[in-house]
Design a protein around this motif. Structure first.
Motif, short mmCIF file in Angstrom:
data_model
loop_
_atom_site.label_atom_id
_atom_site.label_comp_id
_atom_site.label_asym_id
_atom_site.label_seq_id
_atom_site.Cartn_x
_atom_site.Cartn_y
_atom_site.Cartn_z
N SER A 208 19.35 -7.42 -6.25
CA SER A 208 18.02 -7.12 -6.79
C SER A 208 17.61 -5.68 -6.56
CB SER A 208 16.98 -8.06 -6.17
OG SER A 208 17.26 -9.41 -6.46
N MET A 213 18.86 -2.74 -12.96
CA MET A 213 17.70 -3.57 -13.21
C MET A 213 17.88 -4.35 -14.50
SD MET A 213 13.69 -2.47 -13.33
CE MET A 213 13.65 -2.03 -15.06
N SER A 220 14.73 -7.71 -9.61
CA SER A 220 15.10 -6.30 -9.79
C SER A 220 13.92 -5.47 -10.28
CB SER A 220 16.29 -6.16 -10.75
OG SER A 220 15.94 -6.58 -12.07
N GLN A 223 12.50 -2.49 -8.24
CA GLN A 223 12.98 -1.11 -8.31
C GLN A 223 12.02 -0.19 -9.05
OE1 GLN A 223 17.14 -0.74 -9.53
NE2 GLN A 223 17.50 -2.87 -8.95
N THR A 224 11.12 -0.77 -9.85
CA THR A 224 10.17 0.03 -10.64
C THR A 224 8.79 0.11 -10.00
OG1 THR A 224 9.30 -1.81 -11.97
CG2 THR A 224 11.37 -0.82 -12.69
#
Length: 244
Positions: A208, A213, A220, A223-224
């Motif tokens: 993840s 992503m 995942s 990540q943003t």
């Protein structure tokens, strides 16, 4: 995205409780999302201790339930509502008006999603949204393939979710759908918090957080999210590269 790693599940749980308590001290009227399952149990125990000791004040905040199995409520052992009542609300003098959870027995579940969405938006959005992570990377009941831009919605449960979900029930239980806050809620929360423990979660945590992503791995999305806070014990973090 900030990753914090603790020696044990107990240490991680206490850190998660500390995070909530500190936020409440700054903003007493917070909207906070709690999940059910194994991951938050230790955190909730510490929050109960803090509340009874006067170190955390829940009198003005609102607690929102993350998700629910469709067709169940707090009277159903194994339901998300039953878990939160048993492990948190029943231990404190909690105002029922400050508990907002899905009615997974509603005749119109789409309208129920809209009700929760409206409540959150009309109260200024979520302050803290705490989630665990499923073995397939789901957050709440946002299963693989769920678009990142959905708010509350109905979910068709993945086979592994149905299989793993049986551990919450006293006997085999038919699980087909869930109703859940969406990944858009998670990305918009002021603090998006993931808690996880144990080596069994290590693989999906690494995938993840450190693989490409994709909606195939809902977690995942972390990540943003710049303001995401990821709390892990050493077992859950054991497959991360350059973990510290």
């Amino acid at each position: 995205m900030k990753i914090s790693i603790y020696p044990t599940n107990d240490d991680m749980s206490r850190a998660a409780a500390d995070l909530v308590a500190v936020y409440l001290s700054v903003k007493p009227k917070s909207l906070i999302v709690f999940p059910s399952g194994e991951s938050p149990t230790g955190m909730l125990k510490y929050l109960i201790q803090y509340a009874k000791a006067g170190k955390a004040d829940f009198s003005q905040c609102t607690i929102i339930g993350l998700d629910e199995w469709v067709g169940m409520d707090e009277r159903d052992y194994g339901s998300c509502k039953h878990y939160l009542h048993t492990n948190f609300f029943d231990h404190l003098d909690f105002d029922p008006e400050r508990v907002v959870m899905f009615d997974a027995k509603a005749e119109d579940l789409t309208a129920e999603c809209e009700r929760i969405n409206h409540f959150i938006s009309s109260h200024g959005g979520l302050d803290i949204m705490i989630v665990g992570i499923g073995m397939n990377g789901h957050l709440g009941l946002n299963e693989p393939g769920t678009p990142f831009d959905l708010y509350a919605h109905l979910s068709e449960l993945a086979p592994i979710t149905v299989e793993v979900g049986q551990k919450y029930f006293k006997q085999e239980t038919a699980l087909t759908q869930g109703i859940t806050l969406g990944l858009k809620h998670f990305s918009e929360a002021k603090w998006a918090v993931l808690i996880a423990s144990g080596e069994k979660k290590a693989g999906i945590i690494a995938e993840s957080l450190q693989s490409e992503m994709s909606t195939a791995v809902p977690a995942s999305i972390l990540q943003t999210i710049k303001n995401a806070r990821i709390l892990l014990d050493e077992g859950a973090a054991s497959q991360l590269k350059h973990s510290s």
